[in-house]
Write a protein that holds these residues in place. Structure first.
Motif: not given
Length: 358
Positions: A265-271, A285-296, A298-306
């Motif tokens: 639902a949003n980037d915070t939930v995605a973390t 993302p090799e086993d499961v891809s993950v995506a968020g919403f809002d583009d906070l 922190v998204c560019v600094d997560t591993a991998p970037a969101l």
């Protein structure tokens, strides 16, 4: 002893009325005169008597800003941008004081703050974040907003749908294209080959949740009507905080549900989603891809970037400030919809050949 307006006028070599015009803003004053008055205010340390001004006028310089959670980066960015735009430095314009009210998403708190702000003769109101879609609350909120606007306090609904208020009142709506953003995000996952997409939706009964879920569902139906039914079993409603994403993902794993992607639902939930997957030994993302919403940020600094959907929060804050102060006229119909943008990063990839985990 407090410095008086007359003393400022004498120091600047102008009349008290001229000083009042400069301080109140919105009146034509020669640039050199304005500069002398502002310098006199600075030299003498003059402070405007806000309560006295509010008593003399219909409203005060205070702008009430209602947020769901001031600690949430979504609202922090939005409110910070709005506050900066309300008090521009060096423009010579009248400044406004932003008063941020933390409602915690509770409808009763939202109404209670509006009552308190009316008592303070707030000169404007900005309500941010998703709206609770409950008929009784909507009616009460619309009545309160209409009353404030009729009494001279412009209102901006930012990130939420318009309210049923009488035409002609200074009430503006700034909406985000949440539905379109969710649609494009789901299309992105489908284009990669994902067919079992889990969706961690926000709380039910909230306009933001409804819009984003509708966009996600529309993309599934457009691709294959059968997918909507398949993925409905993988949809979980939760809060907007990190723990909600973590707990919802743990529940999906506990059920033994098979999925190759998770849209949050949003980037915070995605973390929180990412944390639960890593804890279970599942690679992103090799086993499961993950995506968020809002583009906070922190998204560019997560591993991998969101991978996420960018919501123009800073732009919305500036626009809301311009509308609530009258620096920008109301748009036709009173509604402005700001576009969202898909931001593809490293957290999404084609699904694994084994059909997904667990």
């Amino acid at each position: 002893m407090a410095v008086t307006l007359a003393e400022v006028a004498a120091h600047a070599g102008v009349s008290p009325a001229t000083v009042s015009r400069v301080l109140n803003g919105g009146y034509p004053v020669a640039g050199s005169t304005r500069t002398r008055v502002e310098q006199a205010v600075e030299d003498l340390g003059y402070v405007v008597n806000g309560p006295a001004r509010a008593l003399a006028a219909a409203t005060s310089d205070l702008v009430g800003v209602l947020v769901h959670d001031v600690a949430d980066s979504f609202f922090g960015i939005l409110a910070g941008s709005l506050q900066s735009a309300l008090a521009p430095v060096g423009t010579g314009g009248a400044r406004r004081l932003a008063f941020v009210c933390n409602t915690e998403g509770v409808p009763e708190a939202e109404l209670a703050y509006l009552v308190l702000l009316e008592g303070q003769r707030a000169g404007g109101l900005v309500l941010t974040g998703g709206a609770v879609e409950e008929p009784e609350h909507t009616a009460a909120l619309a009545a309160r907003i209409a009353r404030a606007a009729a009494n001279g306090a412009p209102v901006v609904l930012c990130g939420r749908p318009p309210l049923p208020v009488p035409a002609g009142l200074p009430v503006a709506t700034v909406m985000f294209d949440d539905r379109g953003g969710a649609f494009r995000l789901a299309e992105h996952l489908l284009s990669l080959g994902h067919r079992r997409i889990a969706y961690i939706a926000g709380p039910p009964g909230l306009s933001t949740t409804r819009e984003r879920l509708a966009g996600h569902h529309a993309a599934l139906v457009r691709h294959d009507p059968g997918l909507a039914e398949t993925c409905a079993e993988l949809t979980v409603h939760a809060g907007f905080e990190r723990a909600a994403g973590y707990d919802a993902t743990r529940e999906l794993l506990r059920r033994g549900a098979r999925f190759t992607a998770v849209a949050a639902a949003n980037d915070t939930v995605a973390t929180g989603v990412a944390a639960a997957l890593r804890e279970a030994g599942i690679r992103i993302p090799e086993d499961v891809s993950v995506a968020g919403f809002d583009d906070l940020p922190v998204c560019v600094d997560t591993a991998p970037a969101l991978t996420t959907v960018r919501v123009p929060l800073r732009e919305a804050g500036v626009l809301a400030a311009q509308l609530v102060t009258g620096r920008r006229p109301l748009p036709p119909g009173g509604i402005t919809t700001l576009p969202t943008e898909l931001m593809v990063r490293a957290s999404t990839a084609p699904p694994p050949p084994d059909g997904g985990r667990p």
